[in-house]
Design a protein around this motif. Structure first.
Motif, PDB file in Angstrom:
ATOM      1  N   GLY A   1      19.089 -16.364  10.681  1.00 24.75           N
ATOM      2  CA  GLY A   1      20.504 -16.656  10.942  1.00 24.75           C
ATOM      3  C   GLY A   1      20.909 -16.178  12.333  1.00 24.75           C
ATOM      4  O   GLY A   1      20.129 -15.525  13.038  1.00 24.75           O
ATOM      5  N   THR A   2      22.141 -16.520  12.742  1.00 23.62           N
ATOM      6  CA  THR A   2      22.655 -16.122  14.056  1.00 23.62           C
ATOM      7  C   THR A   2      22.544 -14.605  14.243  1.00 23.62           C
ATOM      8  O   THR A   2      22.959 -13.840  13.375  1.00 23.62           O
ATOM      9  CB  THR A   2      24.142 -16.533  14.187  1.00 23.62           C
ATOM     10  OG1 THR A   2      24.224 -17.948  14.049  1.00 23.62           O
ATOM     11  CG2 THR A   2      24.719 -16.124  15.534  1.00 23.62           C
ATOM     12  N   GLY A   3      21.956 -14.208  15.375  1.00 17.89           N
ATOM     13  CA  GLY A   3      21.817 -12.780  15.671  1.00 17.89           C
ATOM     14  C   GLY A   3      20.552 -12.179  15.078  1.00 17.89           C
ATOM     15  O   GLY A   3      20.316 -10.978  15.211  1.00 17.89           O
ATOM     16  N   GLY A   4      19.742 -13.000  14.432  1.00 20.76           N
ATOM     17  CA  GLY A   4      18.519 -12.492  13.815  1.00 20.76           C
ATOM     18  C   GLY A   4      17.317 -12.645  14.729  1.00 20.76           C
ATOM     19  O   GLY A   4      17.440 -13.053  15.892  1.00 20.76           O
ATOM     20  N   THR A   5      16.159 -12.301  14.197  1.00 19.81           N
ATOM     21  CA  THR A   5      14.906 -12.502  14.926  1.00 19.81           C
ATOM     22  C   THR A   5      13.856 -13.007  13.941  1.00 19.81           C
ATOM     23  O   THR A   5      14.122 -13.107  12.736  1.00 19.81           O
ATOM     24  CB  THR A   5      14.347 -11.201  15.559  1.00 19.81           C
ATOM     25  OG1 THR A   5      13.795 -10.392  14.514  1.00 19.81           O
ATOM     26  CG2 THR A   5      15.394 -10.450  16.343  1.00 19.81           C
ATOM     27  N   GLU A   6      12.672 -13.226  14.490  1.00 23.18           N
ATOM     28  CA  GLU A   6      11.565 -13.736  13.662  1.00 23.18           C
ATOM     29  C   GLU A   6      11.077 -12.691  12.651  1.00 23.18           C
ATOM     30  O   GLU A   6      10.244 -13.011  11.802  1.00 23.18           O
ATOM     31  CB  GLU A   6      10.422 -14.245  14.555  1.00 23.18           C
ATOM     32  CG  GLU A   6       9.714 -13.210  15.404  1.00 23.18           C
ATOM     33  CD  GLU A   6      10.438 -12.907  16.712  1.00 23.18           C
ATOM     34  OE1 GLU A   6      11.663 -13.078  16.793  1.00 23.18           O
ATOM     35  OE2 GLU A   6       9.760 -12.451  17.655  1.00 23.18           O
ATOM     36  N   ARG A   7      11.581 -11.472  12.716  1.00 22.13           N
ATOM     37  CA  ARG A   7      11.146 -10.466  11.738  1.00 22.13           C
ATOM     38  C   ARG A   7      12.000 -10.493  10.463  1.00 22.13           C
ATOM     39  O   ARG A   7      11.559 -10.060   9.398  1.00 22.13           O
ATOM     40  CB  ARG A   7      11.251  -9.049  12.336  1.00 22.13           C
ATOM     41  CG  ARG A   7      10.489  -8.869  13.629  1.00 22.13           C
ATOM     42  CD  ARG A   7       9.907  -7.481  13.768  1.00 22.13           C
ATOM     43  NE  ARG A   7       8.825  -7.264  12.816  1.00 22.13           N
ATOM     44  CZ  ARG A   7       7.564  -7.667  13.010  1.00 22.13           C
ATOM     45  NH1 ARG A   7       7.215  -8.275  14.117  1.00 22.13           N
ATOM     46  NH2 ARG A   7       6.646  -7.454  12.092  1.00 22.13           N
TER      47      ARG A   7
END
Ligand code: MLT
Length: 201
Positions: free
Chosen positions: A21-27
Motif C-alpha cells: 500500500g501507499t507508503g509501504g515497501t517490498e518487505r
C-alpha cells in the motif's frame, strides 16, 4: 523495479506477487505470502512513484482520484517487469497470483483490466475500481478474492461492488468478503483469503 525474489521449494506452486500500500515497501507483505502459501515463490515489488517520500505504484491527483495516464504507463511497466522477472528467476509467467493491499491492490486490478494474461488470479485487499469506461479483456478462468471494509473511508463499499461486477462481466470468478474495520488489512480477511486460495489453487 526494486524487489525481493524468494524461490519456493515447490515449483508446481504459483509465484505470489506482493504489492504494498501507499507508503509501504517490498518487505511489508512478506508475512502474508508466508501465511497464504509458504512453499510458493515470492516476488515482492516496490512501487516506482514517490508521493511526499511515500512509495506508490502510480500517481494520483487527489485521494481516490487516479492519474489515468500514469496508471496506464505504470501498469505496462509492471507487466513488462513480470515478463523479465519470470525469465530471470525461471518461474512460470502464466502462474502468477497477485496479493495487493490498497494502492497495490489497485495496480493488481489494473493489470487484469489491461492485460488478459498478466495474472492467473488475485487477492485484493481494500481495492478500488482502477479505471472506468474501458473494455476489459476476456477474464474467463481468472479467480479474484476481494476483501473490503463496509466502513472503509478510503475505498468506499460501492467501489468493491463495482469492481466485482466489472470483473464478473469480463468472465472472472469473484468472491467478495466484507469486514468492518475501515481500511485496515485484518488478520481475519487474510485467513479467509488463505481458505479461498486453498480451494482453488
Ligand atoms: C490509491 O491511491 O491507490 C488509493 O487511494 C488507496 C491508497 O491510498 O493507496
Amino acid at each position: 523495479m526494486n524487489h525481493i525474489f524468494q524461490k519456493g521449494n515447490d515449483q508446481s506452486k504459483p509465484t505470489l506477487l506482493l504489492l504494498h500500500g501507499t507508503g509501504g515497501t517490498e518487505r511489508d507483505l512478506l508475512p502474508l505470502a508466508e501465511k497464504i502459501d509458504p512453499e510458493a515463490n515470492v516476488l515482492s515489488v516496490r512501487g516506482n512513484i514517490l508521493e511526499n517520500g511515500m512509495p506508490r505504484f502510480f500517481k494520483r491527483l487527489a485521494e481516490g482520484v487516479f492519474d489515468e495516464e500514469d496508471l496506464t504507463f505504470r501498469t505496462k511497466e509492471l507487466n513488462e517487469f513480470l515478463n523479465e522477472a519470470a525469465e530471470k528467476y525461471e518461474f512460470d509467467r502464466n502462474n502468477i497470483i497477485a496479493i495487493g493491499y490498497s494502492n497495490g491492490a489497485n495496480i493488481a486490478a489494473s493489470l487484469m483490466f489491461h492485460y488478459q494474461d498478466a495474472l492467473k488470479a488475485a487477492i485484493l485487499h481494500h481495492p478500488m475500481v482502477p479505471r472506468r469506461g474501458i473494455e476489459l479483456p476476456n477474464l474467463t478462468g481468472k479467480n479474484v478474492f476481494i476483501a473490503a471494509g463496509s466502513n472503509d473511508p478510503i475505498c468506499p463499499a460501492q467501489e468493491s461492488e463495482d469492481l466485482k461486477s466489472l470483473l464478473e462481466k469480463a468472465g472472472a470468478s469473484v468472491v467478495l468478503h466484507w469486514e468492518n474495520m475501515g481500511h485496515q488489512l485484518t488478520y481475519s480477511e487474510v485467513e479467509t483469503a488463505e481458505k479461498w486460495y486453498q480451494n482453488f489453487s
